[in-house]
Design a protein around this motif. Structure first.
Motif, short mmCIF file in Angstrom:
data_model
loop_
_atom_site.label_atom_id
_atom_site.label_comp_id
_atom_site.label_asym_id
_atom_site.label_seq_id
_atom_site.Cartn_x
_atom_site.Cartn_y
_atom_site.Cartn_z
N VAL A 1 -31.95 26.36 91.09
CA VAL A 1 -33.39 26.33 91.37
C VAL A 1 -33.87 24.90 91.14
O VAL A 1 -33.77 24.38 90.02
CB VAL A 1 -34.18 27.29 90.47
N VAL A 2 -34.39 24.28 92.19
CA VAL A 2 -34.95 22.94 92.09
C VAL A 2 -36.46 23.04 92.26
O VAL A 2 -36.95 23.56 93.27
CB VAL A 2 -34.35 21.99 93.15
N ALA A 3 -37.20 22.56 91.26
CA ALA A 3 -38.65 22.55 91.33
C ALA A 3 -39.12 21.22 91.90
O ALA A 3 -38.79 20.16 91.36
CB ALA A 3 -39.25 22.78 89.95
N LEU A 4 -39.87 21.29 92.99
CA LEU A 4 -40.44 20.10 93.61
C LEU A 4 -41.90 20.01 93.21
O LEU A 4 -42.70 20.90 93.51
CB LEU A 4 -40.30 20.18 95.14
N PRO B 1 -45.24 30.52 94.03
CA PRO B 1 -44.98 31.95 94.22
C PRO B 1 -45.75 32.87 93.29
O PRO B 1 -46.08 34.00 93.69
CB PRO B 1 -43.47 32.07 93.98
N THR B 2 -46.07 32.45 92.06
CA THR B 2 -46.69 33.39 91.13
C THR B 2 -48.21 33.25 91.07
O THR B 2 -48.86 33.98 90.31
CB THR B 2 -46.12 33.22 89.71
N ALA B 3 -48.79 32.36 91.85
CA ALA B 3 -50.25 32.21 91.85
C ALA B 3 -50.90 33.52 92.28
O ALA B 3 -50.58 34.06 93.34
CB ALA B 3 -50.66 31.08 92.80
N ARG C 1 -46.36 24.79 85.03
CA ARG C 1 -45.40 24.42 83.99
C ARG C 1 -44.54 25.61 83.61
O ARG C 1 -43.34 25.48 83.36
CB ARG C 1 -46.13 23.89 82.75
N GLU C 2 -45.16 26.80 83.55
CA GLU C 2 -44.42 28.00 83.19
C GLU C 2 -43.30 28.28 84.19
O GLU C 2 -42.16 28.57 83.79
CB GLU C 2 -45.35 29.21 83.13
N GLU C 3 -43.60 28.19 85.49
CA GLU C 3 -42.57 28.41 86.51
C GLU C 3 -41.42 27.43 86.33
O GLU C 3 -40.25 27.81 86.43
CB GLU C 3 -43.16 28.27 87.91
N ARG C 4 -41.75 26.18 86.08
CA ARG C 4 -40.70 25.17 85.90
C ARG C 4 -39.84 25.49 84.68
O ARG C 4 -38.61 25.42 84.73
CB ARG C 4 -41.32 23.78 85.75
N ARG D 1 -33.60 22.02 87.62
CA ARG D 1 -33.82 20.59 87.85
C ARG D 1 -35.22 20.40 88.42
O ARG D 1 -35.70 21.23 89.20
CB ARG D 1 -32.75 20.08 88.82
N ILE D 2 -35.88 19.31 88.04
CA ILE D 2 -37.23 19.00 88.51
C ILE D 2 -37.19 17.70 89.31
O ILE D 2 -36.62 16.70 88.85
CB ILE D 2 -38.22 18.90 87.35
N VAL D 3 -37.79 17.72 90.49
CA VAL D 3 -37.87 16.54 91.35
C VAL D 3 -39.35 16.23 91.56
O VAL D 3 -40.13 17.10 91.93
CB VAL D 3 -37.17 16.77 92.71
N LEU D 4 -39.74 14.99 91.31
CA LEU D 4 -41.13 14.56 91.48
C LEU D 4 -41.30 13.84 92.80
O LEU D 4 -40.55 12.90 93.12
CB LEU D 4 -41.54 13.66 90.32
N LEU D 5 -42.30 14.28 93.55
CA LEU D 5 -42.64 13.65 94.83
C LEU D 5 -44.00 12.97 94.65
O LEU D 5 -44.97 13.60 94.22
CB LEU D 5 -42.71 14.71 95.93
N LYS D 6 -44.06 11.69 94.98
CA LYS D 6 -45.31 10.93 94.86
C LYS D 6 -45.52 10.10 96.11
O LYS D 6 -44.68 9.28 96.48
CB LYS D 6 -45.26 10.02 93.64
N GLU D 7 -46.62 10.40 96.80
CA GLU D 7 -46.99 9.68 98.03
C GLU D 7 -45.83 9.64 99.03
O GLU D 7 -45.54 8.59 99.62
CB GLU D 7 -47.48 8.27 97.68
#
Length: 203
Positions: free
Chosen positions: A29-32, A151-153, A184-187, A193-199
């Protein structure tokens, strides 16, 4: 399992995504994550075939993602849209018919905790109920990859905990998940693994 290779997208000559490279393995599971407008939903739209990239490729199991292979990807969109005046049980049967080896009707009901919703029509569903149905439909074809956007919203605590449990079981069986989330809870609960996307750029 899912590979995003050198992906670039432009809207009105403005770079929205620039050289995005991301791989998600089977059972991962990769969190974007990223601010609104960072390009997260654009990546989902490219995978779904809604947006055409300027350049780059999407690979599934090492092969270019073609129309026939898209059935191997389940999409749980942030804002689920369904046909009106259709009962939940009819939606489940319809989606089952799209696939060669779908989950059984009872399995889909269990996945989404839909037992009390089967006779409801889609336009009568609350936001949380729509998410429950969306999860079941996204898993109907036993996908290799799940794209889950917030997904959990809107889910209550019971369904949220059930969703976490069911998704973890599917991941243990090899499902690859791209999780688009601000939570944060989902992550913390789901992500390897967490991937940050910026601009439009992976940091």
């Amino acid at each position: 399992m899912l590979g995003i290779i050198n992906l670039c997208v432009e809207f009105k000559r403005k770079n929205v995504l620039r050289d995005i490279n991301l791989e998600i393995a089977s059972g991962e599971v990769v969190a974007l994550c990223g601010a609104n407008g960072a390009g997260k939903s654009t990546i989902v739209s490219v995978i779904a075939g809604i947006v055409h990239p300027l350049s780059g490729r999407i690979l599934l199991a090492g092969k270019p993602l073609g129309r026939k292979m898209k059935s191997e990807i389940g999409f749980m969109f942030q804002h689920a849209e369904f046909m009106d005046n259709v009962k939940v049980k009819e939606m489940l049967c319809l989606f089952q018919s799209f696939y060669r080896s779908p989950y059984s009707f009872d399995e889909l009901v269990r996945l989404g905790l839909l037992q009390d919703m089967l006779l409801k029509k889609t336009h009568e569903l609350s936001g949380g109920e729509r998410k429950r149905l969306s999860f079941a439909l996204s898993m109907a074809g036993r996908p290799l990859v799940l794209i889950a956007d917030e997904p959990t919203a809107g889910m209550d605590e019971e369904m949220k905990n059930h969703f976490y449990q069911q998704l973890k079981l599917a991941v243990d069986e090899g499902l690859a998940v791209l999780l688009i989330t601000h939570s944060r809870e989902e992550r913390e609960v789901l992500a390897h693994r967490i991937v940050l996307l910026k601009e439009g750029v992976v940091q």
